[in-house]
Write a protein that holds these residues in place. Structure first.
Motif, PDB file in Angstrom:
ATOM      1  N   HIS A  23       0.827  -1.208   0.000  1.00 32.19           N
ATOM      2  CA  HIS A  23       0.000   0.000   0.000  1.00 32.19           C
ATOM      3  C   HIS A  23       0.856   1.250   0.000  1.00 32.19           C
ATOM      4  N   THR A  24       0.330   2.313  -0.550  1.00 34.55           N
ATOM      5  CA  THR A  24       1.078   3.545  -0.722  1.00 34.55           C
ATOM      6  C   THR A  24       1.000   4.491   0.469  1.00 34.55           C
ATOM      7  N   ARG A  25       0.067   4.282   1.348  1.00 34.14           N
ATOM      8  CA  ARG A  25      -0.104   5.213   2.464  1.00 34.14           C
ATOM      9  C   ARG A  25       1.136   5.247   3.338  1.00 34.14           C
ATOM     10  N   VAL A  35      -1.720  13.222  -5.989  1.00 36.71           N
ATOM     11  CA  VAL A  35      -2.695  12.557  -6.851  1.00 36.71           C
ATOM     12  C   VAL A  35      -2.395  12.840  -8.317  1.00 36.71           C
ATOM     13  N   THR A  39      -0.988  10.050 -11.411  1.00 40.48           N
ATOM     14  CA  THR A  39      -1.638   9.777 -12.696  1.00 40.48           C
ATOM     15  C   THR A  39      -0.703  10.024 -13.869  1.00 40.48           C
ATOM     16  N   LYS A  54     -11.241  15.061  -6.323  1.00 38.58           N
ATOM     17  CA  LYS A  54     -11.140  13.613  -6.142  1.00 38.58           C
ATOM     18  C   LYS A  54     -10.864  13.278  -4.676  1.00 38.58           C
ATOM     19  N   GLU A  58     -13.337  11.087  -2.441  1.00 42.51           N
ATOM     20  CA  GLU A  58     -12.892   9.737  -2.095  1.00 42.51           C
ATOM     21  C   GLU A  58     -12.061   9.655  -0.825  1.00 42.51           C
ATOM     22  N   SER A  61      -7.855   7.895   0.636  1.00 41.30           N
ATOM     23  CA  SER A  61      -7.599   6.659  -0.099  1.00 41.30           C
ATOM     24  C   SER A  61      -7.668   6.869  -1.613  1.00 41.30           C
ATOM     25  N   ALA A  62      -7.928   8.082  -2.069  1.00 41.94           N
ATOM     26  CA  ALA A  62      -8.035   8.365  -3.500  1.00 41.94           C
ATOM     27  C   ALA A  62      -6.791   7.916  -4.243  1.00 41.94           C
ATOM     28  N   GLU A  64      -4.818   5.469  -3.488  1.00 44.03           N
ATOM     29  CA  GLU A  64      -4.741   4.004  -3.525  1.00 44.03           C
ATOM     30  C   GLU A  64      -5.392   3.460  -4.789  1.00 44.03           C
ATOM     31  N   LYS A  65      -6.391   4.137  -5.283  1.00 39.53           N
ATOM     32  CA  LYS A  65      -7.097   3.673  -6.474  1.00 39.53           C
ATOM     33  C   LYS A  65      -6.290   3.924  -7.743  1.00 39.53           C
ATOM     34  N   LEU A  66      -5.294   4.782  -7.661  1.00 38.81           N
ATOM     35  CA  LEU A  66      -4.499   5.127  -8.823  1.00 38.81           C
ATOM     36  C   LEU A  66      -3.221   4.314  -8.961  1.00 38.81           C
TER      37      LEU A  66
END
Length: 68
Positions: A23-25, A35, A39, A54, A58, A61-62, A64-66
């Protein structure tokens, strides 16, 4: 220089990186800049505004989806 040999030892599946380490956190807040950079986009005012929306929608955790 080593070369691949048929039947050479391969890493065992139990040596995969545990999910908890992927995980990136980092414990710090994610910024719009984080963010946008995740991308691969340029840091422009338009992209920063998109990233802010975004994060607002979100949460932290926004990112994390990327990222994988």
């Amino acid at each position: 220089m080593p070369t691949s040999q048929p039947g050479a030892a391969r890493p065992s599946p139990d040596r995969a990186t545990p999910d908890r380490l992927l995980h990136t956190r980092t414990g710090t807040e994610v910024s719009p800049e984080d963010v946008v950079l995740a991308t691969g986009r340029d840091l422009t005012p338009r992209n920063l505004e998109w990233a802010k929306r975004k994060i607002d929608k979100e949460g932290q955790s926004a990112i994390e989806k990327l990222l994988p």
